[in-house]
Design an enzyme around this catalytic site. Structure first.
Site, mmCIF file in Angstrom:
data_model
loop_
_atom_site.group_PDB
_atom_site.id
_atom_site.type_symbol
_atom_site.label_atom_id
_atom_site.label_comp_id
_atom_site.label_asym_id
_atom_site.label_seq_id
_atom_site.Cartn_x
_atom_site.Cartn_y
_atom_site.Cartn_z
ATOM 1 N N ASP A 33 -2.931 4.657 -2.517
ATOM 2 C CA ASP A 33 -3.975 5.207 -1.666
ATOM 3 C C ASP A 33 -4.529 6.511 -2.257
ATOM 4 O O ASP A 33 -3.758 7.360 -2.711
ATOM 5 C CB ASP A 33 -3.340 5.495 -0.290
ATOM 6 C CG ASP A 33 -4.352 5.871 0.746
ATOM 7 O OD1 ASP A 33 -5.258 5.068 1.014
ATOM 8 O OD2 ASP A 33 -4.245 6.982 1.314
ATOM 9 N N ASP A 46 0.856 -1.183 0.000
ATOM 10 C CA ASP A 46 0.000 0.000 0.000
ATOM 11 C C ASP A 46 0.897 1.241 0.000
ATOM 12 O O ASP A 46 1.708 1.423 0.910
ATOM 13 C CB ASP A 46 -0.841 -0.037 1.291
ATOM 14 C CG ASP A 46 -2.179 0.636 1.140
ATOM 15 O OD1 ASP A 46 -2.227 1.680 0.480
ATOM 16 O OD2 ASP A 46 -3.157 0.125 1.718
ATOM 17 N N HIS A 78 -11.041 -2.192 4.894
ATOM 18 C CA HIS A 78 -10.724 -1.619 6.207
ATOM 19 C C HIS A 78 -11.393 -0.259 6.408
ATOM 20 O O HIS A 78 -11.192 0.355 7.450
ATOM 21 C CB HIS A 78 -9.208 -1.479 6.334
ATOM 22 C CG HIS A 78 -8.648 -0.498 5.351
ATOM 23 N ND1 HIS A 78 -8.646 -0.724 3.989
ATOM 24 C CD2 HIS A 78 -8.130 0.737 5.515
ATOM 25 C CE1 HIS A 78 -8.130 0.310 3.374
ATOM 26 N NE2 HIS A 78 -7.803 1.222 4.268
ATOM 27 N N ASP A 79 -12.135 0.227 5.406
ATOM 28 C CA ASP A 79 -12.746 1.560 5.505
ATOM 29 C C ASP A 79 -14.267 1.517 5.575
ATOM 30 O O ASP A 79 -14.888 2.556 5.787
ATOM 31 C CB ASP A 79 -12.371 2.403 4.274
ATOM 32 C CG ASP A 79 -10.928 2.882 4.307
ATOM 33 O OD1 ASP A 79 -10.384 3.067 5.405
ATOM 34 O OD2 ASP A 79 -10.343 3.054 3.219
ATOM 35 N N GLU A 81 -6.716 3.354 -5.593
ATOM 36 C CA GLU A 81 -7.972 3.431 -4.846
ATOM 37 C C GLU A 81 -8.682 4.730 -5.216
ATOM 38 O O GLU A 81 -8.134 5.813 -5.040
ATOM 39 C CB GLU A 81 -7.694 3.432 -3.341
ATOM 40 C CG GLU A 81 -8.967 3.550 -2.527
ATOM 41 C CD GLU A 81 -8.818 4.341 -1.222
ATOM 42 O OE1 GLU A 81 -9.650 4.163 -0.337
ATOM 43 O OE2 GLU A 81 -7.877 5.156 -1.107
#
Ligand code: BGC
Length: 524
Positions: free
Chosen positions: A199, A103, A323-324, A260
């Protein structure tokens, strides 16, 4: 550009598994997961049949945003281990034929990063222009709420931060910064990583004239967002930079670059722009289309149709958890009589049978649920804390993996974990499910195996033959091979469509003949 000689790439062919390192396995009993813990569990991941792992950040960080605030991109944070552990992790993944996706948070650093410490120290510091400074703020608000500008008393100017004030935005217009980031890519590509998840790529650049954003009425989900991000999102330069980064990845064989792009599903054209043209820009765009909102046959049909409008050389992605966001299994079939097994198997079958790369978020394969309504003293996410708990925050989808219910803290750690274990169902743990051939885990493993072995499923065309309020019938085909997936989202038995009758059943959760029982699936 990033094409494998076979013409069909590993990131298209295989399922990608997302590991949130803080919550996967603790090896040194401090209540937080770490790299050595992940290494211990690699056989488990390999047995799932996935092609690779995307790891959330584990680089040095003050962890104000749990690792998305990096203070040294080339150093593993001591909480997670050492750089030697990372090398070992990569090597162990290679041994098991698991690809490694890191990431990369390039939009911003931590305010503790030495670059920012220098930058804020004086207006004539050589690193001053590595961040975005102005003598007055405009109306932009940060994604986590509050002004996106923070005053810095040392130099009497404001710096811009799309997220927390502890996450100052890098000035990506500065060629020195970009050169540094490209070298960072090369550093990890040389180390042997197979790809990057970038990200928040839509927040890279902002309007140079710093025009004010128009106001909007806030929604229930995001009461802290009171404006439309027109001038600090989706800037044209985002695409230019992504093309440059993509070219760096293309210097190495068989590597992948994914971005993302967080936005809601209505604007597929904007998502498409992030893919760029064939052989350029991003190999995959991680979209949010199924990450929030309802999960019904009609919504699914709509989503599939949208993604089928991508140019042929581009490849969709599908994720129902991350995870969000709230875990998919806790959003599907709410207020119905469906049990967790039915919800999980329906979810898995839908996601793993679409044309595109599916992401499985750790714990999804055992039916790990969202922990809703954590007590205030257990909430860790700055998104919730800094908005006075008016927003639920993301802790509920980040609770520890559950390995063995007979061990303290489900085998995650011998110490109290950083977030409480979700204990809604005792049998949601790997050990119990491994011993039960009718478990959620077995369903995931069987389905991934079927997908891996069936070209129609991993690379075939997709067609929605029927979508109703409660059912969905999908056809996948490759050359002579045809596979039909029929999903029943209702509490009633439904008749199996004639086209499926007398066909060889590949897998099903229903025990009836010619009838699909409530919340069941069949693949023929
Ligand atoms: C990550 C979040 C993070 C944010 C800021 C994202 O989109 O997925 O977890 O808080 O970027 O880096």
């Amino acid at each position: 550009m990033h094409i494998h000689s076979s013409g069909f790439n590993w990131w298209q062919h295989g399922v990608l598994y997302q590991v949130y390192p803080r919550s996967f396995q603790d090896s040194n009993n401090d209540g937080v997961g770490d790299l050595r813990g992940i290494i211990q569990r690699l056989d488990y991941i390999q047995d799932l049949g996935v092609a690779g792992i995307w790891f959330n950040p584990f680089f040095k960080s003050p962890k104000m945003d749990f690792g998305y605030d990096i203070s040294d991109y080339r150093q593993v944070d001591p909480l997670f281990g050492t750089n030697e552990d990372l090398l070992e992790l990569i090597q162990q993944c290679k041994k098991r034929n698991l690809k490694v996706v890191l990431d990369m948070v390039l939009n911003h650093t931590s305010d503790q990063h030495p670059w920012f410490v220098e930058s804020r120290s004086s207006k004539d510091n050589p690193k001053r222009d590595w961040y975005i400074w102005h003598n007055s703020p405009n109306n932009w608000i940060g994604i986590f709420g509050g002004s996106a500008w923070e005053f810095c008393p040392e130099t009497q100017e404001y710096y811009y931060h799309a997220f927390l004030k502890e996450q100052p935005d890098l000035n990506l217009r500065n060629p020195e910064v970009v050169a540094e980031l490209k070298n960072l890519f090369r550093y990890y590509l040389e180390m042997g990583v197979d790809g990057f998840r970038l990200d928040a790529v839509n927040t890279y650049f902002e309007d140079e004239m710093r025009r004010d954003n128009p106001a909007i009425s806030p929604s229930n989900i995001a009461p802290h967002i009171t404006q439309k991000w027109v001038y600090n999102y989706d800037h044209q330069l985002n695409f230019t930079l992504l093309d440059e980064l993509s070219a760096v990845v293309a210097e190495y064989d068989d590597r992948m670059i994914m971005g993302e792009v967080g936005r809601d599903g209505s604007d597929v054209d904007a998502w498409k722009t992030y893919y760029g043209s064939c052989n350029m820009r991003l190999d995959l765009v991680f979209n949010f289309d199924l990450l929030y909102g309802e999960f019904t046959p009609l919504k699914l049909a709509n989503t599939i149709q949208l993604w089928e409008t991508l140019p042929e050389c581009k490849w969709p992605t599908y994720a129902s958890s991350s995870h969000d966001q709230v875990r998919g299994v806790s959003r599907i079939l709410t207020n119905t009589t469906a049990n967790l097994y039915q919800k999980s198997t329906l979810l898995a079958t839908t996601m793993l049978c679409l044309r595109g790369t599916p992401f499985v978020y750790y714990g999804e394969e055992i039916g790990l649920e969202q922990s809703f309504d954590l007590p205030k003293n257990q909430i860790r996410d700055p998104l919730a804390i800094r908005n006075n708990y008016l927003i639920e925050g993301r802790d509920g989808c980040r609770t520890p993996m559950k390995w063995d219910h007979t061990l303290p803290n489900a085998g995650f750690s011998t110490t109290a974990p950083w977030l409480p274990i979700n204990d809604t169902h005792w049998d949601i743990n790997v050990n119990t499910q491994l011993g039960n051939p009718h478990s959620i885990l077995h369903w995931y493993r069987s389905l991934i195996k079927l997908r891996n072995e069936t070209p129609a499923l991993y690379k075939g065309e997709i067609e929605i033959l029927e979508s109703a309020v409660d059912t969905l019938l999908i056809k996948r085909s490759y050359e002579q091979e045809e596979v039909y997936i029929f999903l029943n989202f209702s509490e009633k038995d439904v008749e199996i469509p004639t086209i499926l009758l007398n066909q060889h059943v590949l897998i099903t959760t229903s025990s009836l003949q010619n009838i699909l029982s409530p919340y069941s699936v069949i693949i023929v």
